[in-house]
Design an enzyme around this catalytic site. Structure first.
Site, PDB file in Angstrom:
ATOM      1  N   THR A   1      38.171  -4.168 -43.960  1.00 61.88           N
ATOM      2  CA  THR A   1      37.952  -2.718 -44.187  1.00 61.88           C
ATOM      3  C   THR A   1      38.543  -1.178 -44.189  1.00 61.88           C
ATOM      4  O   THR A   1      39.873  -1.582 -42.970  1.00 61.88           O
ATOM      5  CB  THR A   1      37.063  -2.468 -43.255  1.00 61.88           C
ATOM      6  OG1 THR A   1      36.604  -2.917 -41.936  1.00 61.88           O
ATOM      7  CG2 THR A   1      35.432  -3.171 -44.085  1.00 61.88           C
TER       8      THR A   1
ATOM      9  N   ASP B   1      43.015  -8.424 -33.735  1.00 57.98           N
ATOM     10  CA  ASP B   1      41.953  -6.949 -34.351  1.00 57.98           C
ATOM     11  C   ASP B   1      43.514  -6.722 -34.403  1.00 57.98           C
ATOM     12  O   ASP B   1      43.356  -4.636 -34.601  1.00 57.98           O
ATOM     13  CB  ASP B   1      41.238  -6.026 -33.405  1.00 57.98           C
ATOM     14  CG  ASP B   1      40.508  -5.216 -33.540  1.00 57.98           C
ATOM     15  OD1 ASP B   1      40.523  -4.970 -34.782  1.00 57.98           O
ATOM     16  OD2 ASP B   1      39.980  -4.378 -32.847  1.00 57.98           O
TER      17      ASP B   1
ATOM     18  N   LYS C   1      48.652  -0.976 -35.386  1.00 57.95           N
ATOM     19  CA  LYS C   1      48.654  -0.962 -34.137  1.00 57.95           C
ATOM     20  C   LYS C   1      49.305  -1.809 -33.331  1.00 57.95           C
ATOM     21  O   LYS C   1      49.369  -2.460 -31.853  1.00 57.95           O
ATOM     22  CB  LYS C   1      47.428  -2.757 -33.963  1.00 57.95           C
ATOM     23  CG  LYS C   1      45.731  -1.411 -34.128  1.00 57.95           C
ATOM     24  CD  LYS C   1      44.783  -2.200 -34.210  1.00 57.95           C
ATOM     25  CE  LYS C   1      43.285  -1.119 -34.178  1.00 57.95           C
ATOM     26  NZ  LYS C   1      42.077  -1.884 -33.213  1.00 57.95           N
TER      27      LYS C   1
ATOM     28  N   GLY D   1      33.525  -1.677 -40.734  1.00 59.13           N
ATOM     29  CA  GLY D   1      32.361  -3.191 -40.044  1.00 59.13           C
ATOM     30  C   GLY D   1      32.942  -3.639 -40.267  1.00 59.13           C
ATOM     31  O   GLY D   1      32.859  -4.898 -39.977  1.00 59.13           O
ATOM     32  N   ALA D   2      33.911  -4.735 -39.950  1.00 55.68           N
ATOM     33  CA  ALA D   2      34.774  -5.776 -39.926  1.00 55.68           C
ATOM     34  C   ALA D   2      34.654  -6.280 -38.958  1.00 55.68           C
ATOM     35  O   ALA D   2      34.974  -7.381 -38.277  1.00 55.68           O
ATOM     36  CB  ALA D   2      36.161  -5.751 -40.732  1.00 55.68           C
TER      37      ALA D   2
ATOM     38  N   CYS E   1      30.306   2.961 -25.993  1.00 55.49           N
ATOM     39  CA  CYS E   1      29.949   4.558 -26.380  1.00 55.49           C
ATOM     40  C   CYS E   1      30.110   4.809 -24.716  1.00 55.49           C
ATOM     41  O   CYS E   1      30.750   5.758 -24.355  1.00 55.49           O
ATOM     42  CB  CYS E   1      28.580   4.485 -26.934  1.00 55.49           C
ATOM     43  SG  CYS E   1      28.853   4.757 -28.590  1.00 55.49           S
ATOM     44  N   HIS E   2      29.998   4.186 -23.892  1.00 61.25           N
ATOM     45  CA  HIS E   2      28.824   4.202 -22.555  1.00 61.25           C
ATOM     46  C   HIS E   2      30.115   3.562 -21.882  1.00 61.25           C
ATOM     47  O   HIS E   2      30.272   3.692 -19.869  1.00 61.25           O
ATOM     48  CB  HIS E   2      27.518   4.000 -22.060  1.00 61.25           C
ATOM     49  CG  HIS E   2      26.566   4.793 -22.803  1.00 61.25           C
ATOM     50  ND1 HIS E   2      25.887   5.940 -22.252  1.00 61.25           N
ATOM     51  CD2 HIS E   2      25.792   3.951 -23.506  1.00 61.25           C
ATOM     52  CE1 HIS E   2      25.131   6.263 -23.258  1.00 61.25           C
ATOM     53  NE2 HIS E   2      25.598   4.972 -23.606  1.00 61.25           N
TER      54      HIS E   2
ATOM     55  N   ASN F   1      41.038  -5.388 -39.456  1.00 59.96           N
ATOM     56  CA  ASN F   1      41.193  -6.284 -39.002  1.00 59.96           C
ATOM     57  C   ASN F   1      40.223  -7.701 -40.146  1.00 59.96           C
ATOM     58  O   ASN F   1      39.304  -6.417 -41.049  1.00 59.96           O
ATOM     59  CB  ASN F   1      40.861  -6.624 -37.522  1.00 59.96           C
ATOM     60  CG  ASN F   1      39.925  -6.098 -37.840  1.00 59.96           C
ATOM     61  OD1 ASN F   1      39.250  -4.428 -37.946  1.00 59.96           O
ATOM     62  ND2 ASN F   1      38.643  -6.603 -37.240  1.00 59.96           N
TER      63      ASN F   1
END
Length: 701
Positions: free
Chosen positions: A249, A314, A341, A186-187, A613-614, A269
Site C-alpha cells: 500500500t 514492516d 524505515k 491497509g497492508a 491508539c491507547h 510493506n
C-alpha cells in the site's frame, strides 16, 4: 429598461465586492505558497522565503492562533490564494484568512456518521492539497473530494475504495501536473493489493491506476509492471483463487518531476510480514518496499528501486522522497533522496533509478551495508531461521517514520527526524507476541532495550553521506521538519516546544512553549511582504499510540489544548492560559487483582488492537485518552457501551463488537490494575526526569 439597469447595478456591485474581498485577503505570490504536503513536487519541505532569518528570528512572535478540538491534529496545513487550509480529526476542513486568521468556512466529511469504519489504523488524514481553486481531501472511508476554496462546497467526489474494504486513507493527496495522486493503507491487516490512482483535478475523472503487487496469475500480464512483479513472487494466490500474500500500500509518499514527466511512488510493506507465508516460493516481492517511477500522464511503469528485497519487518519506503539537483564527482545529477524505515539514506538517479549511494543514519542490525549494486548485505539470523525472537534495529517503527525530512538547496543538507528504537521479532508461535491481523510474526515493537526510545534531529550531507550536525531530542517521536531560505530549520518537540535551529550549525536560535506536544510538520508562506510560519499542535499517530512508551515522561494527554499557531516577526498574539493540572488517580477500593484475568485482559487489549491508539501497556501518548486515568473503566455498563456499542463513535472511538463479553471484562480488569499502578509509575518518572535534568539543555522560552 429599469430592470436591465438594476441587473447591471447588481453585477457591478457584486464585482466591486469581489474585488474588495480579494483585496482583504492579500494574495500571496505563487512561488511563496505551500499547496502540497511538501510544498511542491520536489517534496523538499523548503520555503524560499527569507524574511525570517538567523539574524531576526529572536523577534518571531505569535501572529494569530485558532483553538482546535481534541483529535487528530498532526497534519500539515496548505496555503494558497491568500488562505490557509487545515484538516483535523477525520477530515474536518477549515479555511482561514492566512494573514489575519479569520475563519472563512469549514466543512466536515462526517465519516464517523456514514459507516461503522475500521478506524483503528487511521486516526485521521495527515494532510490535504490545493490546486486551481480546489482543496483536495482523501477521507478515511475511501472518498476523494474536491472543495471550492472560496466556499468549502464539494465540487466533485470519487470513491477510491468500497466501504466494506479493509483499507484506510490517512496520507495526504498530492496534485501534480493537474492530477490528484492518492493511494491507500491497509497492508498491516489484510493481503490487500495496493494501488495508486490519478484523478483529473478539475473533473474528478479517473485517469489511471497503478498496482504495486501482482494480480491473478491465471490472467495474462497486461502491463510491463505486471510482468516485472510476477517474476518476483511465488505462491501468492491460493488454490481457491483467494490472495494469500499482498500489501504494497502506497499511502503517503509521492514526488513529481515535471521536466522528466515522472511521478515517484513510495511503496509500503507486505502482508503477512513473514515472507515465507506471503510468497512460499521465495522472491524479492516487487514492488514491496520500493520506489517506483511512472509516467505522469499514463501511469506506465518506468523504473524501480527496492530498499528491502523480500521485506518481512514492516520495512516500508513510504517516507518522503526529496528531489534535488546536486554535484557529485564534478557533475550535476538529478537525484532522489530517501530515508526509508530501514535505517539507510539512499541517493538515486531520478532519471533512471540507478543506485548512487546509501549509508546508515541510525543503528542498523538487519544489514551490514548496501553493496555497489544497491542490494543490502544482510546479517545472519534475520530471516527467522531460529525459533526465538531476536533483536532488530530499527524496529517496525523505522529509523525514519512518515514525519517528513526537509532539504535546503542553500546548505545542501537533509534534515532528518530520526528514531532510535529496537524491537523483538521472530516467527509466529501459538500464544506468541503477534499483534492482531495475523501478520505472521511474533513482535514487540516497543521493546525495552539499551539505547532505545530515543530521537534526534540529524543534518546529513547526501553527497558525502556524512553527518553535519545533530541534536538530541526528548522522547522517541520527533516532529516533522521545515527548512527555509532564511537558513533556519523548524521542528516541533514532544515536550511542547516549537524550535528553530541555524540550518548550518544546528545552534538553537529560537523556541516557543506550547500547551501540548508539537508533532506536525510546520510550513511557511508569505502574504504581501510578511513571512509566516504555521504549525498545528497536539500528539498523535504511532508515537501517540502503540509506540508511546518513550514519551511517557512528557505531558502528551489527549485532552491537552490543541491549536493552530501562526508566527511572524513582531507577532503579539497570546494564547489564553490553560489548566495544566495532571489527572488525579482513580479511587477503586474494591478492586482485587486476579493474575489470570490480568494476563487474559492484557492479551485481549493487544489482540483487539486497543494498543494501537491507547498505547502499549495502556500508556497513552495523545492519540486517544489515557485509560489509566479514565473513570470510564470503573463503570461496567458505560465501558461496554463505549467499547462494544459505539457510544463515543462520533468522538472518534469506533465500536469493537467482535470482542467477547469475557474478553471485555478481562480488558477492564487489566485497565483497573494499570490505573492502580499509574500513580507510582508517574512518581518514578518524575524522579528519573530530575536525575536526567542536566543531560539535555532546556530550550529558552
Amino acid at each position: 429598461m429599469q430592470s436591465m439597469r438594476n441587473m447591471m447595478r447588481r453585477a457591478v456591485t457584486a464585482g466591486l465586492a469581489g474585488l474588495l474581498s480579494a483585496g482583504a485577503i492579500a494574495a500571496s505570490s505563487p512561488n511563496s505558497e505551500w499547496s502540497n504536503f511538501g510544498r511542491d513536487g520536489s517534496e523538499q519541505h523548503f520555503s524560499p522565503v527569507a524574511e525570517i532569518n538567523t539574524q531576526n528570528v529572536a523577534r518571531l512572535g505569535l501572529a494569530w492562533h485558532q483553538g482546535l478540538t481534541p483529535g487528530f491534529t498532526v497534519s500539515t496545513p496548505v496555503q494558497a490564494n491568500g488562505k490557509l487550509f487545515i484538516t483535523t480529526g477525520h477530515s474536518h476542513i477549515q479555511a482561514f484568512n492566512a494573514a489575519t486568521g479569520r475563519l472563512l468556512w469549514e466543512w466536515d466529511a462526517r465519516t464517523r456518521e456514514i459507516a461503522q469504519l475500521n478506524l483503528h489504523m487511521s486516526w485521521g488524514n495527515k494532510g490535504i492539497a490545493w490546486s486551481n481553486g480546489k482543496v483536495i481531501v482523501g477521507t478515511t472511508d475511501g472518498r476523494v473530494i474536491a472543495l471550492d476554496d472560496r466556499t468549502g462546497k464539494p465540487v466533485w467526489e470519487q470513491r477510491q475504495y468500497g466501504l466494506g474494504d479493509m483499507k484506510n486513507n490517512n496520507g495526504p493527496p498530492r496534485v501534480f501536473g493537474g492530477k490528484v495522486i492518492i493511494g491507500h493503507g491497509g497492508a498491516d491487516i489484510t493481503p490487500e493489493r495496493g494501488y495508486v490512482t490519478a484523478y483529473d483535478v478539475n473533473t474528478g475523472k479517473q485517469l489511471w491506476r497503478f498496482y504495486t503487487v501482482p494480480g491473478d496469475p491465471a490472467q495474462p500480464a497486461a502491463t510491463k509492471a505486471e510482468q516485472v512483479m510476477r517474476s518476483t513472487w511465488s505462491g501468492w494466490m491460493g488454490a481457491d483463487g483467494k490472495r494469500i500474500g499482498g500489501g504494497g500500500t502506497a499511502w503517503n509518499a509521492f514526488s513529481y518531476d515535471p521536466a522528466l514527466n515522472l511521478i515517484y511512488i513510495g511503496v509500503g510493506n507486505g502482508f503477512p510480514y513473514n515472507h515465507k507465508m506471503r510468497s512460499p516460493g521465495g522472491g524479492d516481492n516487487l514492488f514491496l518496499a520500493s520506489i517506483v517511477a511512472v509516467d505522469a500522464d499514463t501511469g506506465e511503469y518506468r523504473w524501480h528501486y527496492q530498499v528491502c528485497p523480500a521485506e518481512q519487518w514492516d520495512c516500508t519506503a513510504v517516507q518522503d522522497m526529496t528531489l534535488a539537483d546536486v554535484v557529485i564527482d564534478g557533475k550535476t545529477r538529478k537525484v532522489l533522496i530517501q530515508a526509508p524505515k530501514n535505517g539507510f539514506l539512499y541517493v538515486l538517479d531520478r532519471e533512471t533509478g540507478a543506485f548512487i549511494s546509501a549509508e546508515k543514519i541510525a543503528k542498523v542490525t538487519w544489514a551490514e551495508r548496501i553493496d555497489a549494486n544497491g542490494r543490502p548485505v544482510e546479517n545472519p539470523g534475520i530471516r527467522f531461521e531460529g525459533n526465538m525472537p531476536f533483536e532488530l534495529w530499527p524496529g517496525p517503527q523505522g529509523a525514519h517514520s512518515w514525519l517528513p525530512q526537509a532539504y535546503s538547496p542553500q546548505t545542501g543538507l537533509v534534515y532528518l527526524p530520526i528514531i532510535e528504537m529496537g524491537a523483538l521479532i521472530g516467527p509466529a508461535k501459538p500464544g506468541g507476541m503477534a499483534l492482531g491481523g495475523n501478520i505472521g510474526v511474533s513482535l514487540v515493537g516497543d521493546a525495552d532495550l539499551p539505547g532505545s526510545r530515543r530521537s534526534l534531529l540529524k543534518a546529513w550531507n547526501p553527497v558525502t553521506q556524512k553527518l553535519a550536525w545533530q541534536v538530541e531530542l526528548p522522547g522517541d517521536w520527533p516532529g516533522g521538519v521545515l527548512a527555509t531560505a532564511g537558513d533556519l530549520v523548524f521542528q516541533g518537540r514532544i515536550d511542547g516546544y516549537l524550535v528553530a535551529y541555524d540550518a548550518r550549525t544546528g545552534r538553537q536560535v529560537w523556541s516557543y512553549k506550547t500547551a501540548s506536544p508539537v508533532v506536525a510538520p510546520p510550513i511557511s508562506y508569505r502574504i504581501g511582504n510578511r513571512q509566516y510560519v504555521a504549525v498545528m499542535t497536539g500528539s498523535g499517530s504511532q508515537g501517540g499510540g502503540i509506540l508511546a512508551t518513550g514519551n511517557a515522561p512528557y505531558r502528551t494527554d489527549y485532552r491537552l489544548p490543541r491549536h493552530l499557531l501562526v508566527f511572524a516577526i513582531g507577532g503579539r498574539d497570546k494564547v489564553a492560559p490553560v489548566d495544566m493540572r495532571e489527572p488525579e488517580a482513580l479511587s477503586d477500593p474494591d478492586f482485587k487483582p486476579d493474575q489470570a484475568t490480568i494476563m487474559k485482559g492484557a492479551m485481549a487489549f493487544a489482540g483487539n488492537a486497543c494498543i494501537v491508539c491507547h498505547g502499549m501497556n495502556a500508556i497513552g501518548g495523545g492519540a486517544a485518552p489515557d485509560l489509566r486515568w479514565s473513570p470510564m473503566i470503573l463503570d461496567e455498563t458505560g465501558f461496554r457501551a463505549v467499547v462494544k456499542e459505539g457510544a463515543l463513535k462520533l468522538a472518534g472511538m469506533p465500536p469493537s463488537s467482535q470482542i467477547s463479553d469475557a474478553d471485555l471484562d478481562a480488558i477492564r480488569h487489566y485497565l483497573r490494575l494499570r490505573a492502580m499502578q499509574a500513580p507510582a509509575e508517574r512518581e518514578a518518572i518524575r524522579k528519573g526526569m530530575k536525575a536526567k535534568a542536566g543531560e539535555m539543555e532546556r530550550p529558552a522560552g
